[in-house]
Design an enzyme around this catalytic site. Structure first.
Site, PDB file in Angstrom:
ATOM      1  N   ASN A   7     -23.850   8.192   8.613  1.00 16.56           N
ATOM      2  CA  ASN A   7     -23.390   9.611   8.363  1.00 16.56           C
ATOM      3  C   ASN A   7     -24.566  10.646   7.568  1.00 16.56           C
ATOM      4  O   ASN A   7     -25.430  10.112   6.597  1.00 16.56           O
ATOM      5  CB  ASN A   7     -22.360   9.701   7.405  1.00 16.56           C
ATOM      6  CG  ASN A   7     -21.390  10.480   6.646  1.00 16.56           C
ATOM      7  OD1 ASN A   7     -22.263  11.495   7.081  1.00 16.56           O
ATOM      8  ND2 ASN A   7     -20.707  10.480   6.326  1.00 16.56           N
ATOM      9  N   ARG A  91     -22.533  10.416  12.929  1.00 17.43           N
ATOM     10  CA  ARG A  91     -21.078  11.277  12.570  1.00 17.43           C
ATOM     11  C   ARG A  91     -21.953  12.995  13.143  1.00 17.43           C
ATOM     12  O   ARG A  91     -23.478  13.398  12.578  1.00 17.43           O
ATOM     13  CB  ARG A  91     -21.185  11.908  10.650  1.00 17.43           C
ATOM     14  CG  ARG A  91     -20.692  12.868  10.482  1.00 17.43           C
ATOM     15  CD  ARG A  91     -20.591  13.101   9.118  1.00 17.43           C
ATOM     16  NE  ARG A  91     -19.825  14.075   8.597  1.00 17.43           N
ATOM     17  CZ  ARG A  91     -19.671  14.930   7.202  1.00 17.43           C
ATOM     18  NH1 ARG A  91     -20.529  14.507   6.310  1.00 17.43           N
ATOM     19  NH2 ARG A  91     -19.228  16.146   7.071  1.00 17.43           N
ATOM     20  N   HIS A 180     -16.251  18.614   8.126  1.00 19.27           N
ATOM     21  CA  HIS A 180     -15.514  17.898   7.724  1.00 19.27           C
ATOM     22  C   HIS A 180     -14.127  17.675   8.316  1.00 19.27           C
ATOM     23  O   HIS A 180     -13.261  16.316   7.479  1.00 19.27           O
ATOM     24  CB  HIS A 180     -14.904  17.693   5.727  1.00 19.27           C
ATOM     25  CG  HIS A 180     -15.282  18.498   5.517  1.00 19.27           C
ATOM     26  ND1 HIS A 180     -16.439  19.843   4.501  1.00 19.27           N
ATOM     27  CD2 HIS A 180     -17.224  17.850   4.887  1.00 19.27           C
ATOM     28  CE1 HIS A 180     -17.497  20.092   4.127  1.00 19.27           C
ATOM     29  NE2 HIS A 180     -17.466  19.057   4.272  1.00 19.27           N
ATOM     30  N   ARG A 241     -23.964  26.570  -1.311  1.00 13.94           N
ATOM     31  CA  ARG A 241     -23.707  27.542  -0.514  1.00 13.94           C
ATOM     32  C   ARG A 241     -22.981  28.585  -1.389  1.00 13.94           C
ATOM     33  O   ARG A 241     -22.094  28.091  -2.512  1.00 13.94           O
ATOM     34  CB  ARG A 241     -23.061  27.196   0.759  1.00 13.94           C
ATOM     35  CG  ARG A 241     -23.814  26.350   1.610  1.00 13.94           C
ATOM     36  CD  ARG A 241     -23.539  25.382   2.661  1.00 13.94           C
ATOM     37  NE  ARG A 241     -23.588  24.363   2.487  1.00 13.94           N
ATOM     38  CZ  ARG A 241     -23.052  23.182   3.268  1.00 13.94           C
ATOM     39  NH1 ARG A 241     -22.227  23.505   3.649  1.00 13.94           N
ATOM     40  NH2 ARG A 241     -23.399  21.476   2.426  1.00 13.94           N
ATOM     41  N   GLU A 387     -14.807   8.501   6.393  1.00  9.04           N
ATOM     42  CA  GLU A 387     -15.284   8.806   8.327  1.00  9.04           C
ATOM     43  C   GLU A 387     -15.496   8.033   9.093  1.00  9.04           C
ATOM     44  O   GLU A 387     -16.018   7.569   9.868  1.00  9.04           O
ATOM     45  CB  GLU A 387     -16.000   9.853   7.289  1.00  9.04           C
ATOM     46  CG  GLU A 387     -16.527  11.683   6.406  1.00  9.04           C
ATOM     47  CD  GLU A 387     -16.448  12.155   5.616  1.00  9.04           C
ATOM     48  OE1 GLU A 387     -17.483  11.945   5.133  1.00  9.04           O
ATOM     49  OE2 GLU A 387     -16.988  12.874   6.388  1.00  9.04           O
TER      50      GLU A 387
END
Ligand code: ADP
Length: 403
Positions: A7, A91, A180, A241, A387
């Protein structure tokens, strides 16, 4: 069967090695502060032995190398040879219209992934570097791309279409893709178990709050809206961001600050968010430290964060005609009690009430925690995301389909 899950995020590279018969994690690790300095923490879960050391990681290539060295390490490793690994699941945050389901890595798939750089400029290059790094060491091991955007494919057209010229959006594949998705999928399914209801009967707001953050409305196990948009720049304030801002600000700043068109994306991705507002750091821990020292801009950055989370929870309760549970997950969601408490404060009118004591005592991760107050109509959970498990399962499925 052993499956390695990689990931590679914007500032971190997490990995887990799974034994798939029991879905057991044999070893896991985290390379963090990539691009800043670099540190690896690796645990052999068979013996419980763990090490942590600083390793220079100017890019994800060095992080990949550190991961491989750790897995093969005589003392802390869990495999003798890389050929023990049946497949690697990567991922991927953004597949665009080109990759919409778990996909075997081929030259063609890599070309498709490269097209996604424009949609996810912070994440796709680290993915490509992670894939290249693994390929260099294990050229014959099958690799699978597991795409975050695929869980958001259920968002209705009226919520995924931006109100711009429809011909332009169709021509350039502009729509709300979200981000996500693997994390939102996992925590929504886990949450349904804790609600003791079939996922089809649930209305859940999932808050994935990390370096990059997104919030989703998951109704009946399907995403009906999400805060991330065309790229992972939309939605709430993030580490560096900006999230959603008045679009008119962009050309205005370009003109006033003399920023050319090829640099404005960098400005919005790397110079805004918690870092831009606080002037301190993109890491919320650093922002907290600055608040403790009386830094008012750091406090402002924190206040924006919790206010924006609150607004999305309210909006998604409206979108779903109610909400059964709010879930917090990822770096900030799992660890930051202040964010959880302040973002859901004063929402009793919606039936949301956090228990301050329970919220403070979320220490026993990875177990999911219910932090809602007695009598809260809406349950509030902290659920560590997984995940990696979803990626390992999807990777195995692709591998099995090749037989
Ligand atoms: P990503 O995977 O998107 O790079 P993470 O999910 O690892 O990001 O989240 C990174 C964020 O989580 C950072 O802002 C960091 O400050 C925050 N975080 C991580 N650990 C903790 C902690 N123990 N307490 C508070 N915040 C934390």
């Amino acid at each position: 069967m052993f499956i390695l899950v990689v990931n590679a995020g914007s500032s971190s590279l997490k990995y887990q090695l799974f034994e798939m018969t029991k879905e057991e994690v044999l070893a896991k690790g985290l390379c963090e502060r990539i691009g800043i300095d670099g540190k690896i923490t690796h645990t052999n879960l068979q013996t419980g032995e763990k090490f942590s050391k600083e390793v220079a990681m100017p890019t994800h290539n060095e992080a990949t190398r550190a991961m491989i060295d750790a897995l093969l390490d005589a003392q802390y490793g869990v495999i003798k040879d890389m050929s023990d690994i049946s497949a690697i699941g990567h991922r991927v945050v953004q597949g665009g219209p080109w990759i919409t389901k778990p996909t075997l890595v081929t030259d063609e798939a890599i070309e498709d992934l490269k097209k996604c750089v424009v949609l996810a400029p912070l994440h796709t290059p680290p993915h490509l570097q992670g894939i290249e790094g693994c390929k260099a060491v294990m050229p014959n091991t099958p690799m699978v791309l597991v795409i975050d955007t695929s869980f958001h494919a259920t968002i209705p057209e009226y919520a995924s279409t931006f109100p711009i010229d429809i011909n332009v959006s169709r021509k350039h594949h502009i729509k709300r893709y979200g981000a996500h998705g693997t994390s939102h999928r996992y925590v929504a399914q886990e949450c349904a178990k804790w609600l003791d209801k079939p996922v089809e009967e649930t209305k859940i707001v999932t808050c994935h709050l990390g370096n990059g953050s997104s919030i989703s409305a998951v109704k009946g196990g399907k995403v009906v809206d999400t805060s991330m948009g065309f790229t992972p720049l939309d939605g709430i304030i993030m580490g560096s961001r900006c999230g959603a801002i008045d679009p008119a600000v962009v050309p205005y700043v370009m003109e006033k600050e003399n920023i050319p068109v090829d640099k404005i994306g960098d400005w919005m991705n790397k110079k805004c968010g918690l870092l831009g507002v606080s002037g301190v750091s993109s890491d919320l821990r650093d922002v907290h430290a600055a608040i403790a020292e009386g830094n008012k801009d750091a406090k402002l950055a924190f206040d924006i964060l919790v206010y924006e989370i609150k607004k999305f929870v309210g909006a998604y309760a409206a979108a779903m005609n109610g909400v059964d549970a709010v879930v917090f997950t990822a770096g900030i969601g799992e660890n930051d009690h202040e964010v959880r408490f302040h973002s859901l404060k004063d929402m009793e009118y919606l039936g949301i009430k956090v228990d301050a004591e329970k919220n403070l005592s979320v220490r026993s991760l990875p177990a999911p925690c219910d932090i809602s107050a007695d009598g809260s109509a809406v349950r509030v959970f902290v659920i560590p995301t997984n995940e990696e498990l979803v990626i390992a399962r999807d990777t195995k499925e692709v591998l099995d389909s090749l037989k």
